[in-house]
Design an enzyme around this catalytic site. Structure first.
Site, PDB file in Angstrom:
ATOM      1  CG  HIS A 105      -1.907   1.029   1.437  1.00  0.00           C
ATOM      2  ND1 HIS A 105      -1.613   2.094   1.747  1.00  0.00           N
ATOM      3  CD2 HIS A 105      -3.093   0.828   1.187  1.00  0.00           C
ATOM      4  CE1 HIS A 105      -2.844   2.964   1.673  1.00  0.00           C
ATOM      5  NE2 HIS A 105      -3.879   2.075   1.465  1.00  0.00           N
TER       6      HIS A 105
ATOM      7  CG  ASP B  55       0.511  -2.766   5.754  1.00  0.00           C
ATOM      8  OD1 ASP B  55      -0.401  -2.904   6.795  1.00  0.00           O
ATOM      9  OD2 ASP B  55       0.461  -1.710   4.971  1.00  0.00           O
TER      10      ASP B  55
ATOM     11  CD  GLN C  81      -6.858  -4.596   3.677  1.00  0.00           C
ATOM     12  OE1 GLN C  81      -7.745  -5.375   4.005  1.00  0.00           O
ATOM     13  NE2 GLN C  81      -7.021  -3.537   3.620  1.00  0.00           N
TER      14      GLN C  81
ATOM     15  CE  LYS D  34      -7.372  -0.231   6.024  1.00  0.00           C
ATOM     16  NZ  LYS D  34      -7.843   0.224   4.786  1.00  0.00           N
TER      17      LYS D  34
ATOM     18  CB  CYS E  59      -3.532   3.538  -1.440  1.00  0.00           C
ATOM     19  SG  CYS E  59      -4.738   4.838  -1.164  1.00  0.00           S
TER      20      CYS E  59
HETATM   21  C1  LIG Z   1      -2.448  -2.908   3.332  1.00  0.00           C
HETATM   22  C2  LIG Z   1      -2.783  -1.475   3.981  1.00  0.00           C
HETATM   23  N1  LIG Z   1      -1.871  -0.850   4.721  1.00  0.00           N
HETATM   24  C3  LIG Z   1      -2.173   0.471   5.072  1.00  0.00           C
HETATM   25  C4  LIG Z   1      -3.353   0.948   4.616  1.00  0.00           C
HETATM   26  C5  LIG Z   1      -3.612   2.290   5.225  1.00  0.00           C
HETATM   27  O1  LIG Z   1      -4.596   2.340   6.070  1.00  0.00           O
HETATM   28  P1  LIG Z   1      -4.834   3.503   6.906  1.00  0.00           P
HETATM   29  O2  LIG Z   1      -5.744   4.489   5.745  1.00  0.00           O
HETATM   30  O3  LIG Z   1      -6.041   3.322   7.819  1.00  0.00           O
HETATM   31  O4  LIG Z   1      -3.955   4.277   7.389  1.00  0.00           O
HETATM   32  C6  LIG Z   1      -4.447   0.129   4.110  1.00  0.00           C
HETATM   33  C7  LIG Z   1      -5.777   0.823   3.981  1.00  0.00           C
HETATM   34  O5  LIG Z   1      -6.094   0.712   2.925  1.00  0.00           O
HETATM   35  C8  LIG Z   1      -4.047  -1.173   3.754  1.00  0.00           C
HETATM   36  O6  LIG Z   1      -5.037  -1.896   3.161  1.00  0.00           O
END
Ligand SMILES: Cc1ncc(COP(=O)(O)O)c(C=O)c1O
Ligand SMILES: Cc1ncc(COP(=O)(O)O)c(C=O)c1O
Lengths: 421, 132, 421, 132
Positions: free
Chosen positions: C135, C212, C215, C238, C378
């Site tokens: 992401h 990360d 998800q 999420k 993203c």
């Molecule tokens: C794998 C992953 N990392 C990071 C994020 C970023 O999350 P947030 O927008 O809540 O900071 C997301 C959200 O779409 C994600 O899917």
């Protein structure tokens, strides 16, 4: 240290407090069997039904992530979020919504400026002017930045009445300053600084001006254009909104030339493996999923404050201070810190009772149902200046009453009785 | 069935008018909407203050492509000043379909590229966020 | 690209979805007259009544600023906040609550590491290894840090099935790496990386490992000790909690040796004009007034997930994927990206319909009441790798049903009909 | 009136036992609670593994001062090992009053300073937050 206000001259509050109190579900609570007397508003305010409902409504009716969803719920939530921004912009009279950035709290706003503006604009040998009145959140970021880049920090003192030493400030500005970081309203003493004059003087001296309006926006009308600042920072939770909401306002020219702060999510326009382009203002500074429920709560809080009228809230608070101050000063052993008159102040009253530590005061108050803060209020340089380790602080808001001032006075007598002082 | 994807919209999408490279273009502007990956280049041939010809190239959703295609049909023969005066409301009205907020950028990408070309820009100066 | 699952072999879901749905007020809503089919869970999840109520309860019953109030409401709110941290720590099996830091979202967590650990540990010439699955929030902070300090960034590719190229990863790690930043679960494709093996390999190669898990935590059991990572980052919104809540977990030894990130408020132990001392973990990294209502909401969400069981949620999602995938692949013109089997994946299905742009797909879906995401998620480097500008993504959670999968399939047919493809 | 500010607590606060500099101290430890500005120094004179004398100095709230004062009375003559074994529950029980979470640090400041002295520390190593 003249006491200019005596009991009989108290101006009546312009607010219908009884009606206002009905909007705040928490005020119906009791503490240890006694009615809640909440006097810790400088720490955080309570929230009206209207704000709590606005938040639940998002989550129950149209919750969806904002800005990127091509479906109705996302569009509705995005609209509510951006509408909250518009309300906030109007509330502080920002020239454009683009200049209003949602942050978690004043602390994040101030650090954002330190990281994204400060690291590129404060260099070795530069001078930062600030004051002994600052909350840690408007002091430590500059102290750390100064240490990191080798800049110098000058801390302007106050006089014995808790007023900023304008002579010292002018002298420091004359020596040259890249940044003036000054609080609009002291959370420790309730002093309101003459920020408009100060900002003009600082800008004339070539300094960028950042004003911590965390204690101002909730309690007095703030007009960023009239103020003449370059940045202002504040927290939603002190102005009827939930924790997690807050704002940074900055001049568009400056924000546009700043690097971003946090990277990822909405703040991005295009990413390749080599290079990233940033989104437009204000989103350039809003990385990841925003606290959109909190921000929408802040929008509802602004509506509420607008309805009541912030100028009236200020007048109401002053009526409480005018009622309280002479009563406090009658009590033997009670020392009040900061301004003793109604001139340029808000509803914050810091005091100590001789022979009782503020923590013991607060504990005894608590058993009387009176919630106050005891400690250094994130104001350690100020405490050092006052020559105390801590104070007891009562801070008021639109829903407080003269009856609650009486409860505070009774609680002081109760504490004195327990300690036999 | 459809309010939005009317026959003429789909027709413009599938058979875009004035699509392709324009030889002898005097004004060219490229723009994109990174959110959806849409790309758009508008090319104008201006002679004597009039739009002698206009072409566009790009790829994207039906809304952005149809909007650009309709726009090119409309402006042929217009004066440069007339082109500069076209505003978003006009484009949205011309599209003749309800556009939800999330799709506004799609609908206006053609206009943005056209304006860039008409004003002889190389990069977009301001930003689209309305001031208060 | 073998399709290993066919309709008849779908395993039954272990969840009582009908009962679960009753807990989510929003699922009773209709969109343009049709029942809401919410399939944008990878963007954000919906919230159960239990979470919404936990938040209102704080604001209505005992709201007060946390950690510093010497009165009952502050103590109750502080206790609820720290209890939420304890729940979260247990949920990801952190060795200690001290290692769990509340943040706004995964993006802030990742940037915190980049600023507070990265700037002191990544030097000119150092190498950062990451992947094309990241992401933006786990890519751009490293890209920017690398640019700032003159480090090198290596981006590991995927194979055509959307699986990480382990051979490339090993080769990059052998070249030396200070940091491996890798996603546990891809938000674009639903791929679950073999993070435990990868982390072991990276740590053996001397790299610090950041995972990360934004998800992962909502959809599969995550045990940070078993994972063998040094840092993990995730978002509350999420996983049934409100936006504004999220977590960073890090090993205590590392967190203790890091400088702070944001300065001010609770993260401070002592301030003098010259010098500041930091608070203990975890508060050292929590500056200013925390989003305590959101954090308490996250605690309630963890309770909810614990009650249902995350392993069961995962099995449920796989049952939906197993139901959906063969149906999608029967439709002419539909291309599914990423893994086509049930091996190491979650309930994220990315696809395109030939001749229809994803934004048009999502718009038509919306009119059918089906909420999906259309765009680059993203994930622009991944989109570039897949050779598409965007995809349509359906992502599932505990409350989705096979009936909703049918609705999705119908919506695809509707879109094809509109576009005549 | 009072559950918490009982007479003996106030007495220890107003007339702290073993208060002041200890001449010939073998072990000294200073600690503080920056939250409330409380400061505390514990000094021990250890001979033959026993606490021959103990003094404390400092300023702070009634709870922290009384707790320290009570503690000094208790440990005189104890072995160093016995002192090291005193735990928070013991101190809280000895105080004999209900302590709310916000005041725990006050109640335990004396113990913390005492332990620092008994163990011969110069700085506090770990932290007080309980592990899971
Ligand atoms: C794998 C992953 N990392 C990071 C994020 C970023 O999350 P947030 O927008 O809540 O900071 C997301 C959200 O779409 C994600 O899917
Ligand atoms: C003057 C002032 N500035 C900054 C802050 C920090 O606010 P927050 O904790 O919401 O970041 C406060 C809050 O106490 C304050 O009173």
């Amino acid at each position: 240290m003249a006491v200019t206000v005596k009991t009989p001259t108290v101006k009546a509050s312009p607010l219908d407090v009884a009606r206002i109190r009905k909007d705040f579900p928490i005020l119906a609570q009791t503490v240890r069997g006694k009615p809640l007397v909440y006097l810790d508003n400088a720490a955080t305010s309570q929230k009206p039904r209207q704000v709590i409902d606005a938040m639940s409504r998002v989550l129950e009716e149209h919750n969806a992530n904002i800005h990127r969803g091509v479906y109705e719920f996302s569009e509705r939530t995005t609209a509510a979020f951006e509408e909250a921004r518009a309300k906030l912009a109007r509330f502080i009279n920002a020239p454009s919504e683009r200049e209003v950035i949602f942050v978690r709290n004043a602390t994040e706003a101030l650090n954002l400026v330190a990281y994204a503006w400060g690291r590129d604009n404060i260099k070795r040998g530069d001078r930062i002017v600030t004051t002994v009145l600052e909350h840690h959140s408007d002091f430590v970021p500059w102290q750390q930045l100064a240490t990191e880049v080798g800049a110098e920090i000058a801390v302007v003192d106050i006089d014995d009445d808790g007023r900023l030493r304008r002579d010292q400030l002018s002298a420091e500005l004359r020596k040259g300053a890249k940044l003036l970081a000054v609080t609009h309203t002291s959370n420790g003493l309730g002093t309101v600084n003459p920020v408009k004059e100060i900002a003009a003087e600082a800008r004339a001296a070539g300094a960028t001006v950042l004003v911590d309006v965390a204690q101002a926006v909730p309690h007095t009308p703030v007009d960023v254009q009239d103020l003449g600042a370059d940045f202002v920072a504040f927290s939603g939770h002190k102005m009827l909104a939930p924790p997690g909401s807050g704002g940074l306002w900055g001049r568009a020219e400056i924000l546009e030339n700043m690097r971003p702060f946090l990277y990822g999510g909405d703040m991005i326009s295009r990413v390749t493996v080599k290079l990233t382009e940033w989104n437009e203002l204000p989103w350039k500074f809003e990385a990841g999923t925003s606290s959109y429920v909190d921000a929408i709560g802040l929008g509802a809080a602004v509506d509420y404050l607008d309805d009541v009228g912030v100028a009236k809230i200020h007048a109401h608070e002053l009526s409480l201070v005018a009622y309280l101050l002479p009563r406090l000063q009658e009590i033997p052993g009670v020392t009040v810190y900061g301004p003793k008159d109604l001139e340029s102040r808000v509803g914050v009253v810091s005091f100590n009772i001789e022979g009782i530590h503020p923590h013991d005061v607060a504990t005894i108050f608590d058993r009387e149902g009176v919630c106050v803060r005891a400690g250094h209020h994130c104001n350690q340089p100020l405490m050092t200046r006052l020559g105390v380790a801590a104070t007891t602080r009562a801070s008021m808001y639109l829903y407080n009453t003269t009856g609650e001032m009486d409860a505070l006075v009774s609680a002081i007598h109760a504490a004195k009785k327990v300690f036999g002082v | 069935m459809d309010d939005m994807y009317r026959d003429y919209i789909l027709d413009h999408y599938k058979n875009p008018r004035n699509f392709g490279e324009l030889e002898g273009a005097t004004h060219t502007y490229h723009d994109s909407n990174p959110l959806c990956g849409d790309e758009m280049t508008m090319q104008l041939k201006i002679g004597d203050g009039h739009v002698d010809d206009v072409h566009f190239t790009g790829k994207g959703c039906a809304i952005s492509q149809a909007s650009a295609s309709i726009l090119t049909e409309e402006i042929k023969g217009k004066t440069l000043d007339e082109v500069k005066a076209i505003d978003r409301d006009h484009v949205l009205a011309n599209l003749g379909i309800p556009i939800s907020p999330a799709r506004i950028k799609c609908a206006l990408l053609g206009l943005k590229a056209l304006k860039g070309a008409a004003w002889g820009l190389t990069a977009w100066p301001g930003e689209e966020v309305k001031a208060k």
